[in-house]
Design an enzyme around this catalytic site. Sequence first.
Site, mmCIF file in Angstrom:
data_model
loop_
_atom_site.group_PDB
_atom_site.id
_atom_site.type_symbol
_atom_site.label_atom_id
_atom_site.label_comp_id
_atom_site.label_asym_id
_atom_site.label_seq_id
_atom_site.Cartn_x
_atom_site.Cartn_y
_atom_site.Cartn_z
ATOM 1 N N HIS A 1 39.333 36.942 -62.641
ATOM 2 C CA HIS A 1 38.938 36.029 -61.538
ATOM 3 C C HIS A 1 37.717 35.251 -62.020
ATOM 4 C CE1 HIS A 1 38.349 35.292 -57.005
ATOM 5 N NE2 HIS A 1 37.547 34.466 -57.661
ATOM 6 N N HIS B 1 35.684 31.232 -62.241
ATOM 7 C CA HIS B 1 35.549 29.807 -61.901
ATOM 8 C C HIS B 1 34.976 29.085 -63.113
ATOM 9 C CE1 HIS B 1 36.259 30.401 -57.567
ATOM 10 N NE2 HIS B 1 35.748 31.592 -57.812
ATOM 11 N N LEU B 2 35.754 28.172 -63.666
ATOM 12 C CA LEU B 2 35.271 27.426 -64.841
ATOM 13 C C LEU B 2 34.815 26.015 -64.492
ATOM 14 C CD1 LEU B 2 37.631 28.396 -67.823
ATOM 15 C CD2 LEU B 2 35.281 29.122 -67.394
ATOM 16 N N ARG B 3 35.104 25.576 -63.247
ATOM 17 C CA ARG B 3 34.700 24.221 -62.816
ATOM 18 C C ARG B 3 35.306 23.150 -63.724
ATOM 19 N NH1 ARG B 3 33.472 27.002 -58.372
ATOM 20 N NH2 ARG B 3 31.364 27.785 -58.270
ATOM 21 N N ASN C 1 39.923 26.072 -57.268
ATOM 22 C CA ASN C 1 39.184 25.371 -56.202
ATOM 23 C C ASN C 1 38.265 24.285 -56.751
ATOM 24 O OD1 ASN C 1 37.512 27.421 -57.257
ATOM 25 N ND2 ASN C 1 36.346 27.601 -55.367
ATOM 26 N N LYS D 1 46.539 30.974 -55.703
ATOM 27 C CA LYS D 1 45.372 31.480 -54.977
ATOM 28 C C LYS D 1 45.348 30.956 -53.548
ATOM 29 C CE LYS D 1 41.312 33.309 -54.196
ATOM 30 N NZ LYS D 1 40.060 32.968 -54.820
ATOM 31 N N HIS E 1 41.886 35.292 -51.175
ATOM 32 C CA HIS E 1 40.498 35.457 -50.727
ATOM 33 C C HIS E 1 40.592 36.024 -49.316
ATOM 34 C CE1 HIS E 1 36.115 34.178 -50.575
ATOM 35 N NE2 HIS E 1 36.363 34.692 -49.403
ATOM 36 N N HIS F 1 38.260 40.000 -55.361
ATOM 37 C CA HIS F 1 36.853 40.395 -55.183
ATOM 38 C C HIS F 1 36.628 41.296 -53.973
ATOM 39 C CE1 HIS F 1 37.134 36.990 -52.531
ATOM 40 N NE2 HIS F 1 36.981 36.085 -53.489
ATOM 41 N N ASP G 1 34.551 36.878 -60.894
ATOM 42 C CA ASP G 1 34.251 35.841 -59.888
ATOM 43 C C ASP G 1 32.973 35.115 -60.279
ATOM 44 O OD1 ASP G 1 34.639 34.212 -57.729
ATOM 45 O OD2 ASP G 1 33.911 35.635 -56.240
ATOM 46 N N ALA H 1 27.401 29.431 -52.456
ATOM 47 C CA ALA H 1 27.802 30.822 -52.707
ATOM 48 C C ALA H 1 28.371 30.968 -54.109
ATOM 49 C CB ALA H 1 28.837 31.253 -51.681
HETATM 50 O O1 DOR Z 1 30.780 33.174 -53.909
HETATM 51 C C1 DOR Z 1 31.811 32.574 -54.116
HETATM 52 N N1 DOR Z 1 31.862 31.476 -54.892
HETATM 53 N N2 DOR Z 1 32.937 33.022 -53.556
HETATM 54 C C2 DOR Z 1 34.086 32.326 -53.613
HETATM 55 O O2 DOR Z 1 35.047 32.765 -53.071
HETATM 56 C C3 DOR Z 1 34.140 31.014 -54.291
HETATM 57 C C4 DOR Z 1 33.090 30.895 -55.285
HETATM 58 C C5 DOR Z 1 32.884 29.475 -55.757
HETATM 59 O O3 DOR Z 1 33.855 28.787 -56.074
HETATM 60 O O4 DOR Z 1 31.736 29.061 -55.838
HETATM 61 ZN ZN ZN Z 2 36.196 33.240 -56.706
#
Ligand code: DOR
Ligand code: ZN
Length: 342
Positions: free
Chosen positions: A16, A18-20, A44, A99, A138, A172, A244, A260
Site C-alpha cells: 500500500h 502513494h507515489l503521487r 488517488n 481501490k 479504505h 491500513h 501507506d 493526512a
Molecule cells: O493518511 C492518509 N493519506 N490516508 C489515506 O487514506 C490517504 C493518504 C493520502 O493519499 O495522502
Molecule cells: Zn493510502
Amino acid sequence: MSSLSTFEINEPLDMHLHLRDDDMLKLVGPLTSNTFTGALIMPNLVPPITTKEALLSYKDRIKEACKDDIFDAHVTIFFQADYSYEFLKDIKEDIIGIKLYPAGITTNSETGVSSMDVEVLRPTLESMSKLGIPLCIHGETNGFVMDREKEFMPIYESIAKAFPDLKIIMEHITTKDAVELLEKYENLHATVTLQHLLITLDDVAGGMLQPHLFCKPIAKRPEDRSALLAAALKAHPKLMFGSDSAPHPKHKKESCGCAAGVFTSPIALQVLVELFEKHNCLNKLNDFVSLNAQRIYGLTPKKKTISLEKSDFVVPSSYKFKDEIVVPMYADEILAWSIKKN
Ligand code: DOR
Ligand code: ZN
C-alpha cells in the site's frame, strides 16, 4: 549476550503505497524502489485513475522515476460503481486490484463512492469477482473519528458475504476489531502500516500536535496497537505490510489544515527490523514483508535482497527535489539499523 549485527530481507514488498506524480513522484519513487522489489500503488491522483490510458501512462511515469532500480509497480485503479465488465476485462492484466474509497473520506477521494450499499456496488463487484480482481478498501465511515473503522466492520462483512469469491483487502487496519474480523471470512485480508504498529493517538495529539504522524485512519488506542503488533509479529497469514507511505509537501503538513499522511518509505525496513528484533520475532519478518503478499496476491517478485546492519541511521530532516520538500517519520532521529550500501 551477543546480538545480531546484520539481517537480510528477501524481496520486500510494500502492499500500500502513494507515489503521487510529477516532481513528488521523482522524489519519493526511488526512496521505495531502492529498497523494495515491488509495491501496490494507490490511484488517488488528481484526477484519480479511472481509465486505461491514465493507468498506462502513470505506470510509464513510475517506471521512468524508478528506472535505476529492480522494482515492479503494481498499479490500481480508483473504484467506480459502474465500471463495465468489458472495461475491467480489458485492463485486468494491467492492474493488481481496484481501490475503493468512500467519497471524501481522505486525500483526493471526493469522487469515491457515495453509498456503501452492496446493491449499489454490485455491478462492479460482480465483474471483479468473476474476473478475479482483488478489491482494496479504505474502510472508514464518516462517523466519529475514533469509531470510523469499527463502524465499517458490518460493511466489510456485507461485501465478504455477498461476494465469497472476491478477494477483499482491508487497507491500513488500525483496530483490534479489524484483526478479529480476519478470522471470520476466508476472503478477507488486510494490510497494516508501520506507524500503526508503533504509535497511538497519544503520539499524535497527546502532547504537542505532531502533524507528521497525522494520517487517516487516525492512530487508535494502546489495545488496538497491541492487537496489530501481535498479528504482525506472528506474521498472521492474512496480514501484509503496506506502509501507506503518503508524502505531502512540508508546507501542507506544517500548516493550519494539515494534510493526512505519514511519509515512511525511507525508514520502513530499518524500523521493521528494529521492531521485530526487539520482540524476538525476526524469523517472521520475511513472511510479513514479502511471503504473505506473494501468496495472497499470487505474485512472483524479482529477486532482491536487502542487507541491513546494526549501525546508526540518522533520519534526514527532509528529502528534497526541485521545489518539493517532504519530511519523513522520525526526522532527525537516530535509528539502530541502517541499509548496507552495496
Ligand atoms: O493518511 C492518509 N493519506 N490516508 C489515506 O487514506 C490517504 C493518504 C493520502 O493519499 O495522502
Ligand atoms: Zn493510502
